[in-house]
Design a protein around this motif. Structure first.
Motif, PDB file in Angstrom:
ATOM      1  N   ILE A  18       6.115   2.433   0.938  1.00 48.34           N
ATOM      2  CA  ILE A  18       5.297   3.609   1.267  1.00 48.34           C
ATOM      3  C   ILE A  18       3.833   3.212   1.432  1.00 48.34           C
TER       4      ILE A  18
ATOM      5  N   TRP B 212       7.407   2.332  -3.456  1.00 53.69           N
ATOM      6  CA  TRP B 212       6.005   2.061  -3.759  1.00 53.69           C
ATOM      7  C   TRP B 212       5.385   1.155  -2.700  1.00 53.69           C
TER       8      TRP B 212
ATOM      9  N   SER C   4       4.568   8.619  -2.029  1.00 50.99           N
ATOM     10  CA  SER C   4       5.709   8.009  -2.710  1.00 50.99           C
ATOM     11  C   SER C   4       6.598   9.066  -3.353  1.00 50.99           C
TER      12      SER C   4
END
Length: 320
Positions: free
Chosen positions: A185, A182, A267
């Motif tokens: 990315i 998360w 993601s």
């Protein structure tokens, strides 16, 4: 006629409930705000996998109580947790059980801006770490630094709470503990270069299951068919996300429109291959992984009470 009778006898109750429109209501509580760790759940909801198993699943945010407490207290039938918190909980006789690993390997680690020059745990010396105030943080930092003969006492540790990582590393701290799927990315999308030290690269015992899906001992004892039906539907959801990351990302974005759709898609493309990874099937857990992390916690004086690894997880409800 005999064939029809046999077929009728073989129809499970969940299908009967579905035909009658009487789905069993269950509640599932997340560990955090929705993200791609949770995609399989939203896929199962969107694709009707829960309904096919006779279930009406409500996905809930954890609130102040937290997922583990809600599941243990029977306020929610299922939830999301992590091996480290389940290990602590069970040592305190809180009866929650992991029934599936969402990811096979620990994708978390210590992240810093590349310009900070932190390329290994040795470089933590003289730097400021931003955390959330848990004793396990210092122990993990120390474990990584000890391997490079570095001194944890030369790290300034501050509590940054829920502060935004990107704001904090430009203002208050040098590095923090993140999940790459998360925050990492998101950094890529922002064009920000990070250095990462993944926990799993420094110790097999820190390559634990995070996150996992949980239920309570009482739920397993009293409603094993519901547990089995739920795990089957969720398995289908994650298997779909493995094979169809872009479509799965769209389902998550549709269910939670406040999320950044570009981040969700990127993601999902990164994390989908990590769900099952090198395991023979999605969700499977190994005893030695549970034992290893408990040993690490014990060695670092983080575990109060008796922990029995065999009781902390089960693969029994995963589809064959």
């Amino acid at each position: 006629m005999l064939c029809l009778l046999l077929a009728a006898c073989g129809t499970d109750k969940s299908n009967e409930s579905k035909k009658d429109g009487q789905l069993e209501k269950v509640q599932f509580v997340l560990d955090w705000t929705p993200n791609t760790n949770h995609t399989g759940l939203y896929v199962a909801q969107e694709k009707g996998f829960f309904e096919q198993q006779g279930l009406d699943v409500e996905i809930m945010l954890p609130g102040e109580a937290g997922a583990d407490q809600l599941v243990a207290a029977g306020k929610a039938q299922f939830g999301i947790s992590a091996q480290e918190t389940i290990t602590e909980a069970r040592a305190q006789e809180i009866p929650i059980v992991s029934i599936a690993a969402i990811l096979q390997h620990n994708t978390s680690g210590f992240a810093s801006l590349k310009k900070a020059g932190i390329e290994s745990p040795k470089d933590y010396e003289g730097k400021t770490y931003g955390g959330w105030g848990a004793p396990v943080e210092q122990a993990v930092l120390s474990s990584l630094m000890d391997k490079e003969q570095a001194d944890i006492n030369q790290v300034e540790i501050i509590n940054m709470g829920n502060s935004d990582f990107f704001t904090a590393v430009e203002r208050d701290i040098d590095f923090a503990w993140i999940y790459y799927a998360w925050t990492g990315i998101e950094a890529e999308l922002r064009g920000i270069d990070l250095n990462m030290q993944y926990l799993k690269d420094f110790s097999d015992k820190l390559d634990y299951y995070t996150p996992v899906i949980t239920t309570s001992e009482k739920m397993i004892s009293d409603n094993p068919d519901t547990v089995r039906a739920f795990v089957k539907a969720v398995t289908q959801g994650y298997e779909f996300a493995i094979d169809n990351p872009d479509e799965a990302a769209s389902m998550l974005s549709k269910a939670v429109p406040d999320l950044d759709e570009e981040l969700v898609t990127a993601s999902q493309q990164w994390i989908s291959s990590k769900y099952q990874d090198d395991a023979p099937r999605w969700g499977e857990q190994k005893l030695e992984i549970w034992q290893g992390y408990a040993e690490w916690m014990t060695d670092n004086n983080l575990l109060d009470g008796e922990f029995i690894a065999e009781d902390a997880f089960t693969n029994a409800f995963l589809p064959k």
